[in-house]
Design an enzyme around this catalytic site. Sequence first.
Site, mmCIF file in Angstrom:
data_model
loop_
_atom_site.group_PDB
_atom_site.id
_atom_site.type_symbol
_atom_site.label_atom_id
_atom_site.label_comp_id
_atom_site.label_asym_id
_atom_site.label_seq_id
_atom_site.Cartn_x
_atom_site.Cartn_y
_atom_site.Cartn_z
ATOM 1 N N SER A 99 0.848 -1.335 -0.040
ATOM 2 C CA SER A 99 -0.191 0.086 -0.042
ATOM 3 C C SER A 99 0.833 1.168 0.004
ATOM 4 C CB SER A 99 -0.832 0.173 1.144
ATOM 5 O OG SER A 99 -1.464 1.223 1.524
ATOM 6 N N TYR A 123 -2.554 0.241 10.432
ATOM 7 C CA TYR A 123 -2.817 -0.461 8.928
ATOM 8 C C TYR A 123 -1.340 -0.444 8.212
ATOM 9 C CZ TYR A 123 -3.845 -0.957 4.195
ATOM 10 O OH TYR A 123 -3.831 -1.188 2.737
ATOM 11 N N LYS A 127 1.341 -3.154 6.844
ATOM 12 C CA LYS A 127 1.796 -3.245 5.522
ATOM 13 C C LYS A 127 3.621 -3.205 5.335
ATOM 14 C CE LYS A 127 -1.771 -4.037 3.278
ATOM 15 N NZ LYS A 127 -2.153 -5.205 2.547
HETATM 16 C C1 WQD Z 1 -8.931 10.109 0.752
HETATM 17 C C2 WQD Z 1 -9.086 11.633 1.066
HETATM 18 C C3 WQD Z 1 -9.823 12.126 3.424
HETATM 19 C C4 WQD Z 1 -13.526 10.397 3.454
HETATM 20 C C5 WQD Z 1 -6.794 4.871 2.156
HETATM 21 C C6 WQD Z 1 -6.173 3.846 3.138
HETATM 22 C C7 WQD Z 1 -6.322 2.526 2.262
HETATM 23 C C8 WQD Z 1 -5.195 2.818 1.090
HETATM 24 C C9 WQD Z 1 -5.322 4.145 0.421
HETATM 25 C C10 WQD Z 1 -4.866 0.708 0.036
HETATM 26 C C11 WQD Z 1 -8.378 12.017 2.506
HETATM 27 C C12 WQD Z 1 -10.708 12.264 2.503
HETATM 28 C C13 WQD Z 1 -12.298 10.764 3.218
HETATM 29 C C14 WQD Z 1 -14.685 11.061 3.912
HETATM 30 C C15 WQD Z 1 -12.929 13.046 3.248
HETATM 31 N N1 WQD Z 1 -5.459 1.907 0.122
HETATM 32 N N2 WQD Z 1 -12.260 12.005 2.909
HETATM 33 N N3 WQD Z 1 -14.310 12.447 3.905
HETATM 34 O O1 WQD Z 1 -6.776 7.937 3.631
HETATM 35 O O2 WQD Z 1 -5.815 8.210 1.190
HETATM 36 O O3 WQD Z 1 -5.916 6.150 2.302
HETATM 37 O O4 WQD Z 1 -6.573 4.579 0.843
HETATM 38 O O5 WQD Z 1 -3.961 0.184 0.764
HETATM 39 O O6 WQD Z 1 -7.269 2.116 1.879
HETATM 40 O O7 WQD Z 1 -4.871 4.169 3.626
HETATM 41 O O8 WQD Z 1 -8.336 7.356 1.576
HETATM 42 O O9 WQD Z 1 -10.407 7.500 0.643
HETATM 43 O O10 WQD Z 1 -9.753 7.452 3.343
HETATM 44 O O11 WQD Z 1 -9.155 9.258 2.046
HETATM 45 O O12 WQD Z 1 -12.790 13.956 3.051
HETATM 46 O O13 WQD Z 1 -15.704 10.803 4.451
HETATM 47 O O14 WQD Z 1 -10.571 11.824 1.197
HETATM 48 O O15 WQD Z 1 -9.600 13.088 4.465
HETATM 49 O O16 WQD Z 1 -7.919 13.471 2.277
HETATM 50 P P1 WQD Z 1 -6.623 7.325 2.127
HETATM 51 P P2 WQD Z 1 -9.755 7.552 1.863
#
Ligand code: WQD
Length: 318
Positions: A99, A123, A127
């Site tokens: 990841s 998490y 990884k």
């Molecule tokens: C993306 C952006 C949030 C939800 C995840 C996990 C893991 C990894 C990569 C594989 C951020 C913003 C989110 C919401 C929001 N994948 N957000 N409102 O945190 O980059 O990482 O994906 O391993 O699954 O680590 O992904 O989709 O949670 O957030 O504003 O209700 O969207 O703050 O900036 P993230 P995410």
Amino acid sequence: MSLCLPLPRATLIELVSRSRCAACPSRGVFQGDLRNTDDLEKVFAARRYDAVIHFAGLKAVGESVAHPEMYYENNLIGTINLYKSMKEHGCKKLVFSSSATVYGWPEVIPCVEDSKLQAANPYGRTKLILEDMARDYHRADTEWSIVLLRYFNPIGAHSSGEIGEDPKGIPNNLLPYIQQVAVGRLPELNVYGHDYPTRDGTAIRDYIHVVDLADGHIAALKKLFDSPDIGCVAYNLGTGRGTSVLEMVAAFKKASGKEIPTKLCPRRPGDATEVYASTEKAERELAWRAQYGIEEMCRDQWNWAKKNPYGYCGGAKK
Ligand code: WQD
């Protein structure tokens, strides 16, 4: 879920861990749990495998902070058991779902594979530990050939609209959440942080179509057989482009024709400002490049959502 591959035959033997796939050993589909060595033995006793693609793992950042014990037990013990079964049965080719979270809060972007590795949450730490374990296993026994695929932010769905993401409970990730707002299951999207030093104040990520991600696994598997002395190598699977939260909202509104009410909220603890991939290494060594853009990702995610507003459970509210 992990796939054990008795190549060159095309059948995929799925070892599913708590998945919805109905078990059917005669068809080569086994339902089991990597933490249960008896389940693993049933799979490896069934036939000889040439390689394994290991997807099985918990992956919700927020959940990992609240319940780290679940993540260490499931992600680490499951993988240790898998390695032991593979070694006992002479199968030492592995494609592992790593990841982009192993980059933590990247100091330099785009992220390149030899960037500094650091974990920002349990998490991501699992990884990172599993990547280090893979490197150690190879150092101790160079017969191991391992490809570590660092997923950036997988979204979208299969173009048929029959296969898509169906998170349990309230989604942690952005796109499943937006999707549930669009179908009317949730009232509005909380936008976590609008004071980031980015073009619109919201955080930026590298969203990649899940079908591009799948193709990256096929390219990695091919690499394992074409270059048996590959050792243990990591590749970024991203698009090389960053998209902000508000840009994703606008793209999904365009794809779905639905309003997506939003509420600007404080930053989510642990979030990075901007994360996106350099994909040069995968392009060069795997002959792989993401083919889909944000428009297709949102188109396919909406196609899945409108056909399956309540996911695989049909009309039943969850
Ligand atoms: C993306 C952006 C949030 C939800 C995840 C996990 C893991 C990894 C990569 C594989 C951020 C913003 C989110 C919401 C929001 N994948 N957000 N409102 O945190 O980059 O990482 O994906 O391993 O699954 O680590 O992904 O989709 O949670 O957030 O504003 O209700 O969207 O703050 O900036 P993230 P995410």
